[in-house]
Every structure is written in C-alpha cells, then in structure tokens.
Design an enzyme around this catalytic site. Structure first.
Site, PDB file in Angstrom:
ATOM      1  N   HIS A   1       0.875  -1.170   0.000  1.00  0.00           N
ATOM      2  CA  HIS A   1       0.000   0.000   0.000  1.00  0.00           C
ATOM      3  C   HIS A   1       0.914   1.222   0.000  1.00  0.00           C
ATOM      4  CE1 HIS A   1      -3.042  -2.847   2.034  1.00  0.00           C
ATOM      5  NE2 HIS A   1      -3.346  -2.727   0.742  1.00  0.00           N
TER       6      HIS A   1
ATOM      7  N   GLU B   1       1.589   3.626   3.088  1.00  0.00           N
ATOM      8  CA  GLU B   1       2.009   3.071   4.365  1.00  0.00           C
ATOM      9  C   GLU B   1       3.539   3.121   4.387  1.00  0.00           C
ATOM     10  OE1 GLU B   1       0.052  -0.704   4.916  1.00  0.00           O
ATOM     11  OE2 GLU B   1      -1.927   0.171   4.570  1.00  0.00           O
TER      12      GLU B   1
ATOM     13  N   HIS C   1       3.301  -3.530   6.633  1.00  0.00           N
ATOM     14  CA  HIS C   1       2.143  -2.628   6.559  1.00  0.00           C
ATOM     15  C   HIS C   1       2.094  -1.717   7.780  1.00  0.00           C
ATOM     16  CE1 HIS C   1      -0.016  -4.482   3.125  1.00  0.00           C
ATOM     17  NE2 HIS C   1       0.634  -5.563   3.512  1.00  0.00           N
TER      18      HIS C   1
ATOM     19  N   GLU D   1       2.068  -5.681  10.857  1.00  0.00           N
ATOM     20  CA  GLU D   1       1.115  -4.571  10.775  1.00  0.00           C
ATOM     21  C   GLU D   1       1.462  -3.687  11.962  1.00  0.00           C
ATOM     22  OE1 GLU D   1      -1.918  -2.889   8.643  1.00  0.00           O
ATOM     23  OE2 GLU D   1      -1.677  -5.051   8.411  1.00  0.00           O
TER      24      GLU D   1
END
EC number: 3.5.1.114
Length: 312
Positions: A22, A25, A124, A160
C-alpha cells in the site's frame, strides 16, 4: 515420560521483505529503501557461522502508488493474489495492481511452486492502535508461529504496525518495524544454522467477524463513530453491553453480541471504503511443536518425493 518429537522443516534459503504494497504506508517503504542501501554496500551475502546461506530479496511492491502516496492506483494490491487474478489474461484495461501482482508472482514464486520464496514478510502500517502485529493465515504454520513466539519474548507481538496516519512516517513506528524485521531475520539465521526451537503454548487471535458502522438507510452514510471508550483499545476484551459506537447526535450504541470478543483494526482509516469499523476475534491458546531444520539427507528425500508427486 513421553518425549515430544521435533518437527523437521525445510531450510529457509529464500526470504523476501516487501514494503509499499500500500503506497501510503510509509514505514515499510522507507525501511526497504534503507535495507536496499545497506545491501548495496555489502560485497557478499551474510552467512551463518556454519555456512548456512540465506538470500534476502528486498521488494518495493507498488511503485506507482508509492510515487503518488496512495493506498493503490486502481485496486487493492493485497486482494490481487488469488489464483483467478494471477492466471487471467493481461489486457489494456487490466487494473495496474492486478498486472503488478502477476509481476510479483513471477518474481517471488510462482505461487505454490518449488522455486517460490520460503518466507515472505509483507510490511504494513495501520491507523489502529495495534502495536506490532503479525498476521498469518494458519495457526499450523509452524515457522510463522515460532517467529511470532520469538518476537513475543523481545517486543510486542504484532508486521502490521501502528498507530500511524497513512501518508506520514513516525520515527518510533519505523524503528519498531525495523526491529521486528531484524529479529525475524535473526530467527531464520538461527533456524538455518541448526538451532532447535522448543515447542510450547502461545495465544493467537482468530477473526470471527467484521462490524460495519451504523448507516443511514437511504443515503448509506455512516451515522456514528467509534465510541471514545473503545477507541485505541485494540485487543482489549469487548463484552456484551459495552459501548461500541457514539452517534453523531450523541447516543451511545452498545455491543449486542452473544459473547465477549477482542476488537482490532478499530477505526482503521483504509477500511471505511470496505465497510469495516472494526474486526472481532476470539483469543485461543494453541500448542506448537518443537522445530529444527532438516538435514541435507532429509531435504533430498523431500525433493525426491516432490518430484515424484509432480510426475504422477
């Protein structure tokens, strides 16, 4: 007394660390860029003392989205690695991320093949208060489970990492991600060098369901936000009757589920478009076996077995 058998698993010779899946990010983007700079300065691969080499491929997954600091250009790259997406024809109208997924599949795989990467770490960020969170699709993936356990002993489990607003990089979040990646690579080095990792018990969170925001029946606009008493309480038990949402007119809406569950990805900004206000999970304690790397003879036997299965 019964002696627990040690699981013998294949060597992890090929590892990929991917950032920018992404494009907004940024911790993973800047970390992979930094690791590429460091790798460029090195004249040869690092090896364990016993000679067990491990190659690390560093990948910036979604360059166009990174250039524009967007989550994606046409569609979410993370949703483009299904079998149907990877084998379909590439046309002029094929979304950019779908074409990029096929490029990445060729680079890192092909998916499911003998030549595919042994381990992929996809980096992420999240706007939710989830700390350093590690996500896998199976609690029977003993490699991932042992890596998670290794990190639990050192830093917060959870690649994450948040909270961090999308489109910015925070030094503390970047540093946490960098440490997590290094500890993961350290574990792989130890494993490849023959270290036996003892089994045991660990806690995992398994997704049960997603909850959407309350919405207007006609306009479908959201009519409430996450309740202040729930905001930033990722992985804290949510019981029936606890505050869940606060409407824009000030009313408290309570959790009406039949069992206590653990919320996470609370108020993740990227999930507004997906209709997800938060995810709910059950906390379970799972037993993982002791593991060690296969010997060369065991690897040869596995390769012969794989070749025989392909020929059938």
């Amino acid at each position: 007394m019964e002696v627990e058998e040690v699981e013998r698993l294949p060597r992890l010779s090929r590892v990929a660390v991917c950032g920018g899946t992404h494009g907004n990010e940024l911790s993973g983007v800047y970390l992979v860029r930094e690791l590429l700079k460091v790798k460029k300065k090195k004249k040869k691969e690092e090896e364990d003392e016993d000679g067990g080499a491990m190659s690390v491929l560093l990948v910036l997954s979604n360059p166009r989205a990174m250039q524009q600091c967007l989550r994606y250009i046409d569609t979410d790259l993370n949703r483009c690695f299904t079998h149907a997406c990877l084998i379909g024809p590439t046309l002029d109208k094929t979304p950019y991320e779908m074409r990029r997924a096929r490029e990445l599949n060729a680079m890192l795989g092909p998916k499911g093949s003998a030549g595919a990467m042994d381990l992929i770490c996809d980096l992420h960020n999240t706007t939710a208060n989830m700390g350093l969170s590690l996500i896998t699709y199976s609690d029977h993936d003993w490699i991932c489970m042992h890596i998670f356990r290794h990190l639990q002993f050192i830093i917060y489990t959870s690649m994450e990492v948040g909270p961090q607003p999308h489109g910015v990089v925070r030094s503390n979040i970047y540093t946490t991600m960098k440490s997590g990646v290094q500890y993961m690579l350290d574990w792989v080095h130890f494993f490849n060098s023959g270290v036996i990792f003892d089994g045991g018990f660990m806690d995992v969170f398994t997704v049960v369901k997603h909850i959407d925001y309350p919405r207007d029946g006609e306009t479908h606009n959201i009519t409430a936000a996450i309740h202040p008493q729930l905001q930033d309480r990722d992985f804290c038990l949510l019981r029936p009757g606890d505050p869940l949402f606060q409407t824009f007119s000030g009313e408290t809406l309570r959790y009406t589920g039949s069992e206590p569950l653990y919320p996470f990805f609370i108020n993740e900004s990227a999930y507004y478009e997906k209709g997800i206000a938060l995810c709910l999970a059950r906390k379970r304690r799972v037993k993982i076996p002791s593991v060690r790397v296969q010997t060369e003879e065991e690897e040869r036997q596995n390769e012969q077995r794989y070749t025989s299965e392909e020929e059938e």
